[in-house]
Design a protein around this motif. Structure first.
Motif, PDB file in Angstrom:
ATOM      1  N   PHE A 159       5.718  53.028  -2.478  1.00  0.00           N
ATOM      2  CA  PHE A 159       5.625  51.877  -1.190  1.00  0.00           C
ATOM      3  C   PHE A 159       4.695  52.141  -0.191  1.00  0.00           C
ATOM      4  CE2 PHE A 159      10.439  52.180  -2.774  1.00  0.00           C
ATOM      5  CZ  PHE A 159      10.397  50.840  -2.560  1.00  0.00           C
ATOM      6  N   THR A 160       4.270  53.366  -0.217  1.00  0.00           N
ATOM      7  CA  THR A 160       3.339  53.996   1.116  1.00  0.00           C
ATOM      8  C   THR A 160       1.875  53.856   0.734  1.00  0.00           C
ATOM      9  OG1 THR A 160       3.325  56.237   0.327  1.00  0.00           O
ATOM     10  CG2 THR A 160       4.996  55.680   2.020  1.00  0.00           C
ATOM     11  N   VAL A 161       1.623  53.706  -0.358  1.00  0.00           N
ATOM     12  CA  VAL A 161      -0.055  53.652  -0.580  1.00  0.00           C
ATOM     13  C   VAL A 161      -0.478  52.230  -0.214  1.00  0.00           C
ATOM     14  CG1 VAL A 161      -1.415  52.992  -2.618  1.00  0.00           C
ATOM     15  CG2 VAL A 161      -0.388  55.245  -2.583  1.00  0.00           C
ATOM     16  N   GLY A 162       0.321  51.144  -0.548  1.00  0.00           N
ATOM     17  CA  GLY A 162      -0.235  49.901   0.145  1.00  0.00           C
ATOM     18  C   GLY A 162      -0.275  49.958   1.519  1.00  0.00           C
ATOM     19  N   LEU A 163       0.637  50.626   2.269  1.00  0.00           N
ATOM     20  CA  LEU A 163       0.693  50.264   3.614  1.00  0.00           C
ATOM     21  C   LEU A 163      -0.429  51.542   4.391  1.00  0.00           C
ATOM     22  CD1 LEU A 163       4.504  51.364   4.586  1.00  0.00           C
ATOM     23  CD2 LEU A 163       2.995  49.235   4.932  1.00  0.00           C
ATOM     24  N   VAL A 164      -0.678  52.693   3.578  1.00  0.00           N
ATOM     25  CA  VAL A 164      -1.956  53.554   4.104  1.00  0.00           C
ATOM     26  C   VAL A 164      -3.267  52.480   3.947  1.00  0.00           C
ATOM     27  CG1 VAL A 164      -3.259  55.428   3.523  1.00  0.00           C
ATOM     28  CG2 VAL A 164      -0.671  55.498   3.506  1.00  0.00           C
ATOM     29  N   LEU A 165      -3.397  51.942   2.738  1.00  0.00           N
ATOM     30  CA  LEU A 165      -4.415  50.957   2.405  1.00  0.00           C
ATOM     31  C   LEU A 165      -4.809  50.038   3.471  1.00  0.00           C
ATOM     32  CD1 LEU A 165      -6.430  51.458   0.052  1.00  0.00           C
ATOM     33  CD2 LEU A 165      -5.407  49.471  -1.008  1.00  0.00           C
ATOM     34  N   VAL A 166      -3.596  49.316   3.664  1.00  0.00           N
ATOM     35  CA  VAL A 166      -3.560  48.292   4.745  1.00  0.00           C
ATOM     36  C   VAL A 166      -4.072  48.844   6.030  1.00  0.00           C
ATOM     37  CG1 VAL A 166      -2.143  46.566   6.013  1.00  0.00           C
ATOM     38  CG2 VAL A 166      -2.191  46.621   3.485  1.00  0.00           C
TER      39      VAL A 166
END
Lengths: 173, 148
Positions: free
Chosen positions: B18-25
């Motif tokens: 869940f969080t990797v995408g958020l951090v990347l964005v």
């Protein structure tokens, strides 16, 4: 003109640093090349970078000299504590006196807006289209600084890879 | 409970998904909004690197090495550096021309070359720092293998 003289000086210093057999002389030739680079940055009007270059150069020279000297430097302590104390107190007094005189002359924080910063603040948005003036100054008005900082980071990356690579590593036995 | 798969436990892996995408964005956001709000290429690039490092910590290094190994990372860093050099020299050669600066400020596409150089810096910093992390991790593992 000054830039060319400094560049030729730097080339000579670098060649000396590579060719000289004595390690300490080599380190000092290297630091001379670094000082030339610092002056070149000043002439190219990147003062921020010149300060960084000078500080890093000092640190590197200290580390390198400490690394090249095998034995400790002699440090004579006995028998001259009176002279040492007087000399320390005298230099402290001189330092404090001159810093008092110098700091008294400093203007208040941000008080007179200098000509250059006035220009940035009033026309920065129209010229660069960036409301964030830090970005406008860092990447547009002072672009050389950002370019050379990027070069420093890239050099650091390549240097780390060169030190920590597998290929070319010789066994110690 | 035995965990034969590489990486951390199932909970960590699920949350990482869940969080990797958020951090990347968020890293990309910081990079692209560098001319409007505080931030910029260096900070955004480091956040993007942190996303990759999180992926590597959670799933093990093989998962990440399949997507981005050292050669690819170094190539990306070089591309970023050359892009920034090209953009920067374009600005320095004609300092008076800041073309395609839009009329409307405070928007994503309003600063012209500034955004492009932010993207180039972010590419270089992200790829380069991740390659450094990868190299150091692999070096340490190799030394541990040699000791055994």
């Amino acid at each position: 003109m000054e830039l060319h003289i400094i560049l030729i000086f730097m080339i000579f210093a670098a060649i000396m640093a590579v060719e000289i057999k004595d390690l300490i002389s080599s380190v000092i030739a290297l630091s001379a090349a670094g000082l030339g680079l610092c002056l070149a940055f000043l002439i190219l009007k990147a003062p921020n970078l010149a300060i960084t270059q000078l500080v890093v150069e000092i640190l590197c020279v200290i580390v390198l000299i400490r690394g090249t000297i095998n034995k400790d430097l002699p440090l004579v302590k006995d028998g001259r504590w009176l002279f040492n104390t007087i000399a320390t107190l005298f230099s402290l007094a001189v330092l404090l006196l001159f810093s008092y005189l110098a700091l008294k002359e400093l203007p208040n924080f941000g008080a007179p807006l200098m000509r250059v910063s006035q220009e940035y603040i009033s026309t920065g948005l129209e010229k660069t289209g960036s409301p964030n003036l830090v970005t406008a100054v860092a990447l547009n008005f002072r672009g050389y600084d950002a370019l050379a900082e990027a070069a420093i980071i890239f050099t650091a990356i390549i240097g780390t890879l060169a030190i920590a690579r597998k290929i070319g590593k010789k066994d110690e036995e | 409970m035995k965990n034969k798969e590489p990486g951390m436990s199932l909970i960590v892996k699920t949350i990482t998904r869940f969080t990797v995408g958020l951090v990347l964005v968020y890293g990309i956001f910081i990079t692209l909004q560098g001319h409007v709000s505080p931030g910029g290429g260096f900070a955004g690039g480091i956040i993007i690197t942190l996303a990759f490092i999180q992926l590597m910590l959670a799933f093990g290094q093989d998962e990440v090495l399949r997507k981005l190994n050292q050669e690819k990372g170094l190539l990306l860093a070089g591309i970023g550096a050359i892009l920034f050099l090209v953009i920067a020299s374009r600005i320095f050669l004609k300092p008076q021309q800041h073309s395609f600066v839009a009329e409307k400020h405070f928007q994503l596409l309003s600063a012209g070359f500034l955004s492009l150089s932010e993207i180039a810096i972010a590419l270089m910093v992200a790829a380069g720092l991740f390659v450094i992390f990868l190299t150091l991790v692999l070096l340490i593992e190799e030394e541990e293998k040699e000791k055994k």
